[in-house]
Design a protein around this motif. Structure first.
Motif, short mmCIF file in Angstrom:
data_model
loop_
_atom_site.label_atom_id
_atom_site.label_comp_id
_atom_site.label_asym_id
_atom_site.label_seq_id
_atom_site.Cartn_x
_atom_site.Cartn_y
_atom_site.Cartn_z
N LEU A 18 4.45 -16.90 -1.00
CA LEU A 18 5.41 -16.73 0.09
C LEU A 18 6.56 -15.86 -0.40
CD1 LEU A 18 5.50 -20.31 1.59
CD2 LEU A 18 4.41 -18.28 2.57
N PRO A 19 6.97 -14.86 0.34
CA PRO A 19 6.32 -14.50 1.60
C PRO A 19 4.91 -13.99 1.34
CG PRO A 19 7.95 -12.85 0.97
CD PRO A 19 8.07 -13.96 -0.02
N VAL A 20 4.08 -14.14 2.35
CA VAL A 20 2.68 -13.73 2.24
C VAL A 20 2.63 -12.22 2.03
CG1 VAL A 20 0.50 -13.56 3.52
CG2 VAL A 20 1.86 -15.65 3.64
N ALA A 21 1.73 -11.78 1.16
CA ALA A 21 1.55 -10.35 0.93
C ALA A 21 1.25 -9.65 2.26
CB ALA A 21 0.42 -10.12 -0.07
N LYS A 22 1.82 -8.47 2.42
CA LYS A 22 1.71 -7.74 3.69
C LYS A 22 0.68 -6.62 3.60
CE LYS A 22 5.23 -10.09 5.37
NZ LYS A 22 5.29 -11.25 4.56
N ARG A 23 0.75 -5.71 4.57
CA ARG A 23 -0.19 -4.59 4.63
C ARG A 23 0.06 -3.60 3.49
NH1 ARG A 23 0.55 -3.00 10.84
NH2 ARG A 23 2.68 -3.29 10.16
N GLU A 24 -0.92 -2.72 3.28
CA GLU A 24 -0.84 -1.74 2.21
C GLU A 24 0.39 -0.85 2.35
OE1 GLU A 24 -2.04 0.52 -1.24
OE2 GLU A 24 -2.10 -1.56 -0.57
N GLN A 25 0.75 -0.47 3.55
CA GLN A 25 1.94 0.39 3.72
C GLN A 25 3.20 -0.30 3.19
OE1 GLN A 25 1.68 0.62 8.10
NE2 GLN A 25 3.77 -0.13 8.18
N HIS A 26 3.27 -1.60 3.30
CA HIS A 26 4.42 -2.35 2.80
C HIS A 26 4.40 -2.43 1.28
CE1 HIS A 26 3.92 -4.03 6.98
NE2 HIS A 26 5.03 -3.32 7.02
N MET A 60 1.84 -5.39 -6.24
CA MET A 60 0.56 -5.11 -6.84
C MET A 60 -0.59 -5.47 -5.94
SD MET A 60 1.42 -6.14 -10.66
CE MET A 60 3.16 -5.98 -10.94
N ILE A 61 -0.34 -6.38 -5.00
CA ILE A 61 -1.40 -6.77 -4.08
C ILE A 61 -0.93 -6.59 -2.64
CG2 ILE A 61 -2.46 -8.40 -5.69
CD1 ILE A 61 -1.14 -10.66 -4.01
N ASN A 62 -1.88 -6.44 -1.75
CA ASN A 62 -1.58 -6.51 -0.33
C ASN A 62 -2.36 -7.70 0.22
OD1 ASN A 62 -4.27 -5.69 0.26
ND2 ASN A 62 -3.67 -3.54 0.25
N ARG A 63 -2.27 -7.91 1.52
CA ARG A 63 -2.90 -9.11 2.08
C ARG A 63 -4.42 -9.11 1.93
NH1 ARG A 63 -1.64 -7.90 8.43
NH2 ARG A 63 -3.01 -6.10 8.62
N ASN A 64 -5.02 -7.93 1.77
CA ASN A 64 -6.47 -7.87 1.59
C ASN A 64 -6.91 -8.58 0.31
OD1 ASN A 64 -6.69 -6.46 3.94
ND2 ASN A 64 -6.90 -4.46 2.96
N ALA A 65 -6.07 -8.56 -0.72
CA ALA A 65 -6.42 -9.24 -1.96
C ALA A 65 -6.66 -10.72 -1.71
CB ALA A 65 -5.32 -9.05 -3.00
N MET A 66 -5.91 -11.28 -0.77
CA MET A 66 -6.01 -12.70 -0.48
C MET A 66 -7.09 -13.01 0.56
SD MET A 66 -3.03 -15.32 0.81
CE MET A 66 -2.79 -14.47 2.34
N LEU A 67 -7.40 -12.07 1.45
CA LEU A 67 -8.22 -12.40 2.61
C LEU A 67 -9.61 -11.78 2.66
CD1 LEU A 67 -5.42 -12.12 5.30
CD2 LEU A 67 -6.33 -14.21 4.26
#
Length: 147
Positions: free
Chosen positions: A19-27, A1-8
């Motif tokens: 963990l594992p840390v949310a990855k890029r949107e493509q993932h 539901m989230i990618n790393r942008n949600a966190m950063l």
């Protein structure tokens, strides 16, 4: 539901740190496609992490998202968006027991859709502090009720 942008994006948001840390949107899109595909090899595994606010909002915050209170509601939204509601039960309740050779739980829940957006559950009070409930970043229209 989230990618790393949600966190950063816009500053670190510790309640999205897991963990594992949310990855890029493509993932995220690839995981969503796998989960909603109907492939029996994919099934729900929850790891809700109810950390106190003071443990999340610190220089070395605890990893984990407290999603148990909105897990099925958010999954229903994702499966609906992917036009895969007919595959939700298998993903959440059938594929896992089949994989592990276990009996399927005989209890069940009912998901109901509301036309109006439903509020997120409030933070949970514990040990004189709060635990933030996962915010998926979109309006929830599904709710769970006992059968």
């Amino acid at each position: 539901m989230i990618n790393r942008n949600a966190m950063l994006v816009g500053g670190i948001k510790p309640h999205y740190y897991c963990l594992p840390v949310a990855k890029r949107e493509q993932h995220r899109l690839a995981l969503c496609a796998a989960a909603t595909s109907g492939d029996r090899r994919f099934f729900l595994g929850t790891d809700s992490a109810p950390h106190l606010r003071s443990a999340k909002e610190t220089a070395c915050g605890c990893a984990g998202i407290f999603n148990v209170q909105v897990c099925l509601e958010t999954l229903a939204a994702v499966f609906e968006r992917e036009q895969a509601l007919d595959r939700l039960e298998a993903f959440t309740s059938l594929n896992g027991p089949a994989f592990y050779g276990m009996d399927v739980n005989s209890d069940y829940l009912v998901l109901e859709k509301s036309d109006a957006a439903l509020p997120l559950p409030p933070p949970v009070e514990a040990m004189g502090e709060t635990i933030e409930v996962f915010d998926p970043g979109f309006a929830l229209h599904w709710r769970v009720r006992a059968a």
